[in-house]
Design an enzyme around this catalytic site. Structure first.
Site, mmCIF file in Angstrom:
data_model
loop_
_atom_site.group_PDB
_atom_site.id
_atom_site.type_symbol
_atom_site.label_atom_id
_atom_site.label_comp_id
_atom_site.label_asym_id
_atom_site.label_seq_id
_atom_site.Cartn_x
_atom_site.Cartn_y
_atom_site.Cartn_z
ATOM 1 N N LYS A 293 -6.808 -18.616 -0.710
ATOM 2 C CA LYS A 293 -6.104 -17.475 -1.318
ATOM 3 C C LYS A 293 -4.837 -17.169 -0.533
ATOM 4 O O LYS A 293 -4.840 -17.233 0.708
ATOM 5 C CB LYS A 293 -7.023 -16.256 -1.297
ATOM 6 C CG LYS A 293 -6.433 -15.015 -1.963
ATOM 7 C CD LYS A 293 -7.383 -13.828 -1.833
ATOM 8 C CE LYS A 293 -6.921 -12.632 -2.643
ATOM 9 N NZ LYS A 293 -7.806 -11.453 -2.438
ATOM 10 N N SER B 57 -9.149 -9.555 -6.910
ATOM 11 C CA SER B 57 -7.815 -10.070 -6.724
ATOM 12 C C SER B 57 -7.778 -11.565 -6.379
ATOM 13 O O SER B 57 -6.720 -12.172 -6.480
ATOM 14 C CB SER B 57 -7.093 -9.278 -5.630
ATOM 15 O OG SER B 57 -7.715 -9.448 -4.379
ATOM 16 N N SER C 126 -13.096 -8.190 -4.389
ATOM 17 C CA SER C 126 -12.082 -9.160 -4.804
ATOM 18 C C SER C 126 -12.533 -10.608 -4.849
ATOM 19 O O SER C 126 -11.850 -11.448 -5.421
ATOM 20 C CB SER C 126 -10.853 -9.067 -3.895
ATOM 21 O OG SER C 126 -10.087 -7.954 -4.271
#
Ligand SMILES: *[C@@H]1O[C@H](CO)[C@@H](O)[C@H](O)[C@H]1NC(C)=O
Ligand SMILES: *[C@@H]1O[C@H](CO)[C@@H](O)[C@H](O)[C@H]1NC(C)=O
Length: 609
Positions: free
Chosen positions: A208, A284, A308
């Site tokens: 990420k 996210s 997330s």
């Protein structure tokens, strides 16, 4: 602003609250008073919020209407603040585990994890859809059926195809073909010499874009953060993966600043859901979940500050695992918030989750004597069926605060677990769920704004996406009173959860209250404000972050439109091994019914097993 003054809730001391199933504690439904806004309206809204005097007044009304004032800011809370959920080391008594020396090197720990895996034969007999595992890759490399270099090339062409119309999946923010091919070549050479470092050698892993990983900038989903905060070395967990021979394939897309749950990023595109490209992937850690879902890589790292990792995992039908806070090293992860966020793992299977967990666990930065470290247990997945009785705690009103499809699917999964393993569910009351969500919102918002503070003074707001600007306006309005009251609520919740864990081993919930919802094109440039869906997505995630508890999301089935549904297990501090056992039990029961996503790339290019 006295005219707006609202009454605060008066809380009873936590110890006096009845947590039994028959408790009269009310369940507060999220009282979201904000319509979905996108496109031009978002811009107008930003313009109003950024006005002098009027802006703060509007924020005030928003917070009042959405009960932040009543339940947090102006509340009377008898407890003192608890600023961080740190857990003491307790004697946990986990079963069917291998206790591993935390000071082993990552490749040595990976080896221990591999020893815990069941024979892969079980899954080879499957008729349904199957994702390739780390073990499948390593076997194919060892047998010379393919090589890391071939797989890396296949990855690059799949990523290129998926990035352009008609798909435009927006999985990644950056990847560097030369760097990927170089790593893959080195790994291929190790296989040729018969000296792979570990089972992870040559396995593709995505990161990420909130975690430092060379040679890439760490954007946090923004257009500016990396210019002010250069990435100079790998984050601790990336370093460990690299030391095992993993091929790091780049930085995945995310919701800008992690400040939202849809995964719609105005700068890098909305990450699309591989099960239906017209639906959101969740956020996210949207790109990490969607890449694993689409088969681009078997595993990816995400960061979980408010669900997330688990939310996009649920929406994309993969495993999302967030260990106990403190279990994984945080260094090299953007400190967008200090007391709630940490890295997490996204993987296609529980076996792969275990391998990555073994590789990256352990905070080597803290040189504590071994006696002060929590036991580092790895679950022996070969003997999951031998686990003694597990008791699940279920709060019916909360569990049911989800769509009808999710409710019945998750209930059905619990019944299956009970039927096949004899595991029982006890009904409990977990009070003040909505209060906890709002307290967490105040906390994460205050921390995010404080971290960004000095940078925000120096950048041009035009570089920030519209929806993130709204979030930042709201975050900037929180006062020390809001923050401290939120920490008092954290203290209450810790007491409630400790008591629940005296009555049961694991708390069970759906992972999200809704499944993936439609992507609407009016949101692509501006993002969207959809607090109703956001509240439903995050409803079951908070204790993992606010209280630092370990949690895992597992695929439990599909809704009527074929979108995945996640079931979540929240464990006692440090009980990762038990959670992975339960996740594995789920996977064993349901793997026959796993469905292939619309967008899927076969990195081993072999016929389905
Ligand atoms: C909080 O931080 C974590 C990781 O540091 C991140 O995943 C999350 O999105 C952040 N959330 C907010 C609202 O800043
Ligand atoms: C939850 O919903 C189920 C039906 O889906 C129902 O049987 C049960 O009574 C409900 N529980 C509560 C506490 O509302």
């Amino acid at each position: 602003m006295g005219v707006f003054q609202s009454e605060g809730k008066v809380y009873q001391p936590a110890a006096e609250i009845d947590l039994s199933a028959g408790s009269h504690e009310p369940y507060t439904h999220a009282n979201v008073k904000a319509p979905r806004v996108a496109g031009l309206l978002v811009k107008i809204f930003v313009w109003i919020l950024e006005l002098w005097i009027v802006g703060p007044a509007v924020v005030y009304i928003l917070l009042k209407d959405n009960l932040v004032h009543k339940l947090v800011s102006f509340a009377e809370v008898p407890e003192s603040p608890m600023f961080r959920a740190s857990h003491s080391v307790e004697d946990l008594q986990e079963h069917e585990v291998t206790c591993v020396d935390p000071y082993l090197t990552p490749p040595e720990r990976v080896k221990e994890a591999v020893n815990c895996l069941p024979e892969s034969l079980e899954t080879a007999l499957l008729t349904g859809f199957k994702r390739w595992t780390i073990q499948d890759f390593s076997t194919a490399y060892n047998l010379g059926e393919t090589s890391p270099l071939k797989v890396a090339k296949r990855f690059l062409s799949a990523l290129e195809e998926s990035s352009v119309p008609p798909l435009k999946m927006a999985f990644f923010i950056s990847y560097d073909a030369d760097d990927i091919l170089r790593q893959a070549t080195e790994s291929s050479q190790r296989y040729e010499k018969g000296t792979p470092i570990s089972i992870l050698d040559g396995v593709l892993v995505a990161i990420k874009d909130e975690i430092d990983c060379l040679p890439y900038p760490t954007t946090g989903g923004t257009k500016w953060l990396h210019k002010r905060r250069p990435c100079t070395e790998d984050a601790a967990c990336v370093k460990k993966l690299r030391s095992c021979g993993a091929v790091l394939v780049g930085k995945t897309n995310m919701h800008e600043l992690g400040a939202g749950t849809s995964g719609i990023n105005p700068h890098y595109g909305p990450t699309r859901n591989p099960y239906n490209i017209n639906k959101v992937s969740g956020g996210s850690s949207s790109g990490s979940a969607a890449s694993v879902c689409a088969g681009l890589c078997p595993v990816a790292l995400g960061v979980d500050g408010g669900g997330s990792v688990r939310m996009p995992a649920a929406l994309c039908g993969v495993i999302g695992f967030k260990p106990t806070s403190g279990r994984l090293p945080n260094s090299g992860v953007l400190p967008l918030n200090w007391t709630v966020g940490m890295p997490g793992i996204l993987a296609g299977t529980v076996e792969d989750t275990l391998i990555i967990y073994a590789a990256i666990a352990g905070d080597t930065a803290t040189c504590q004597p071994k006696s002060l470290l929590p036991e580092f247990n790895l679950p022996r997945l070969k003997s999951t069926r031998l686990l003694p009785n597990i008791k699940f705690a279920k709060y019916g009103k909360w569990f049911n605060d989800s769509s009808a499809d999710i409710r019945s699917c998750c209930d059905g999964a619990l019944q299956m677990l009970s039927k096949h393993y004899g595991w029982k569910t006890v009904d409990v009351t977990l009070p003040e769920i909505e209060e906890m969500r709002l307290a967490h919102y105040v906390t994460i918002g205050s921390e995010c704004y404080t971290f960004l503070g000095t940078h925000l003074e120096k950048i041009n707001y035009g570089e920030i996406g519209w929806d993130a600007r709204i979030a930042l306006r709201i975050y900037s309005s929180f006062s020390s009173r809001d923050y401290l009251n939120a920490q008092r609520i954290r203290n209450r919740q810790m007491q409630f959860h400790k008591e629940i864990f005296r009555r049961a081993d694991v708390i069970v919930t759906p992972t999200t209250g809704v499944t993936a919802y439609p992507l609407q094109s009016d949101s692509f440039n501006t993002g969207e404000l959809d607090y109703i869906n956001a509240a439903a997505l995050i409803r079951f995630s908070i204790s993992g972050n606010f209280l630092g508890l370990p949690a895992v999301s597992v695929l439990a089935g599909y809704d009527t439109e074929g979108m995945p549904i996640g079931l979540q297990f929240i464990g006692r501090p440090w009980s990762e091994a038990t959670l992975l056992h339960i996740a594995f039990a789920m996977q064993t029961l349901f793997i026959q019914s796993y469905r292939k996503p619309e967008v899927f790339y076969d990195m081993l290019k072999m016929e389905k097993a």
